[in-house]
Design a protein around this motif. Structure first.
Motif, mmCIF file in Angstrom:
data_model
loop_
_atom_site.group_PDB
_atom_site.id
_atom_site.type_symbol
_atom_site.label_atom_id
_atom_site.label_comp_id
_atom_site.label_asym_id
_atom_site.label_seq_id
_atom_site.Cartn_x
_atom_site.Cartn_y
_atom_site.Cartn_z
ATOM 1 N N GLY A 123 21.415 193.976 -16.965
ATOM 2 C CA GLY A 123 21.764 193.376 -18.248
ATOM 3 C C GLY A 123 20.581 192.850 -19.033
ATOM 4 N N PHE A 124 19.358 193.160 -18.622
ATOM 5 C CA PHE A 124 18.182 192.631 -19.302
ATOM 6 C C PHE A 124 18.051 193.174 -20.716
ATOM 7 N N THR A 125 17.805 192.276 -21.644
ATOM 8 C CA THR A 125 17.383 192.625 -23.003
ATOM 9 C C THR A 125 16.249 191.671 -23.360
ATOM 10 N N PRO A 126 15.233 192.156 -24.061
ATOM 11 C CA PRO A 126 14.123 191.271 -24.421
ATOM 12 C C PRO A 126 14.617 190.099 -25.260
ATOM 13 N N PRO A 127 14.179 188.894 -24.941
ATOM 14 C CA PRO A 127 14.626 187.728 -25.716
ATOM 15 C C PRO A 127 13.942 187.668 -27.074
ATOM 16 N N GLN A 128 14.627 187.068 -28.053
ATOM 17 C CA GLN A 128 14.001 186.838 -29.358
ATOM 18 C C GLN A 128 12.867 185.824 -29.209
ATOM 19 N N THR A 129 13.131 184.720 -28.554
ATOM 20 C CA THR A 129 12.090 183.728 -28.279
ATOM 21 C C THR A 129 12.000 183.484 -26.773
ATOM 22 N N SER A 131 14.802 183.314 -23.001
ATOM 23 C CA SER A 131 16.128 183.320 -22.392
ATOM 24 C C SER A 131 15.952 183.033 -20.904
ATOM 25 N N TYR A 132 17.057 183.021 -20.196
ATOM 26 C CA TYR A 132 17.033 182.727 -18.766
ATOM 27 C C TYR A 132 17.623 183.890 -17.985
ATOM 28 N N ILE A 133 17.094 184.065 -16.782
ATOM 29 C CA ILE A 133 17.586 185.083 -15.868
ATOM 30 C C ILE A 133 17.924 184.377 -14.563
ATOM 31 N N ASP A 134 19.062 184.699 -14.002
ATOM 32 C CA ASP A 134 19.415 184.185 -12.681
ATOM 33 C C ASP A 134 18.527 184.905 -11.667
ATOM 34 N N LYS A 135 17.697 184.151 -10.955
ATOM 35 C CA LYS A 135 16.771 184.761 -9.989
ATOM 36 C C LYS A 135 17.487 185.638 -8.972
ATOM 37 N N ASN A 136 18.723 185.287 -8.653
ATOM 38 C CA ASN A 136 19.466 186.049 -7.653
ATOM 39 C C ASN A 136 19.821 187.454 -8.126
ATOM 40 N N LEU A 137 19.725 187.714 -9.432
ATOM 41 C CA LEU A 137 20.047 189.034 -9.966
ATOM 42 C C LEU A 137 18.850 189.982 -9.990
ATOM 43 N N ILE A 138 17.671 189.466 -9.706
ATOM 44 C CA ILE A 138 16.468 190.298 -9.766
ATOM 45 C C ILE A 138 16.408 191.200 -8.540
ATOM 46 N N SER A 139 16.272 192.504 -8.797
ATOM 47 C CA SER A 139 16.271 193.465 -7.696
ATOM 48 C C SER A 139 14.889 194.041 -7.403
ATOM 49 N N TYR A 140 13.864 193.567 -8.049
ATOM 50 C CA TYR A 140 12.515 194.103 -7.860
ATOM 51 C C TYR A 140 11.773 193.234 -6.855
ATOM 52 N N SER A 141 11.399 193.804 -5.734
ATOM 53 C CA SER A 141 10.841 193.018 -4.629
ATOM 54 C C SER A 141 9.542 192.310 -5.003
ATOM 55 N N SER A 142 8.698 192.916 -5.834
ATOM 56 C CA SER A 142 7.436 192.274 -6.203
ATOM 57 C C SER A 142 7.673 190.973 -6.962
ATOM 58 N N ILE A 143 8.665 190.958 -7.830
ATOM 59 C CA ILE A 143 8.987 189.723 -8.554
ATOM 60 C C ILE A 143 9.577 188.711 -7.581
ATOM 61 N N LYS A 144 10.496 189.153 -6.733
ATOM 62 C CA LYS A 144 11.138 188.236 -5.782
ATOM 63 C C LYS A 144 10.108 187.582 -4.853
ATOM 64 N N GLU A 145 9.144 188.347 -4.396
ATOM 65 C CA GLU A 145 8.132 187.806 -3.498
ATOM 66 C C GLU A 145 7.308 186.707 -4.173
ATOM 67 N N LEU A 146 7.009 186.889 -5.454
ATOM 68 C CA LEU A 146 6.225 185.901 -6.190
ATOM 69 C C LEU A 146 6.988 184.609 -6.407
ATOM 70 N N LEU A 147 8.303 184.693 -6.402
ATOM 71 C CA LEU A 147 9.145 183.524 -6.662
ATOM 72 C C LEU A 147 9.472 182.735 -5.397
ATOM 73 N N SER A 148 9.186 183.290 -4.242
ATOM 74 C CA SER A 148 9.559 182.588 -3.007
ATOM 75 C C SER A 148 8.452 181.717 -2.480
#
Length: 148
Positions: A123-129, A131-148
């Protein structure tokens, strides 16, 4: 207060994103403050057209709110813009907001293109200024690893 569930994503023009990467801009300016994040939360930097890519994840030092004149006096050199640009941006505002970035570095080996972002974050769309993303919805392991 830290809200660990939500991840802030902001849209930044390419020229300012480049200054963030070089460490010349450590405060990202906003006309209104994000409310669901704070110190030690993370922020994704999405670079607007014509780039249309996610360039990195940064840690938030703090959210700043000041009168525009006071903000410029205290933080102007960290904004990556001129006093005239600052005044034009806040000309009709009584408050200036800034997101101070603690760790200013690109944490990806390669930027992530918009098409790939849409696959990684449902459901990602670029924000105008911003927005928020629920971390639990992120499926990309590189992003998840950086957040842990």
């Amino acid at each position: 207060m830290i809200y660990n569930k939500d991840l802030l994503i902001i849209s930044v023009k390419p020229k300012y994103a480049e200054k963030i990467l070089r460490g010349e801009k450590t405060i990202e300016l906003r006309k209104c403050a994000p409310k669901k994040v704070g110190k030690d939360d993370y922020i994704l930097i999405y670079v607007t057209a014509p780039v249309k890519e996610l360039w990195g994840i940064y840690k938030i030092e703090k959210i700043i709110k000041e009168k525009p004149d006071t903000f410029w006096e205290n933080f102007g050199e960290k904004t990556g813009i001129s006093k005239q640009e600052f005044n034009n941006y806040y000309k009709e505002n009584t408050s200036a907001f800034g997101i101070q970035l603690l760790e200013v570095k690109n944490l990806f080996k390669h930027s992530i293109k918009l098409a790939n972002l849409k696959n990684m974050i449902p459901g990602f769309t670029p924000p105008q200024t911003y927005s928020y993303i629920d971390k639990n919805l992120i499926s990309y392991s590189s992003i998840k690893e950086l957040l842990s």
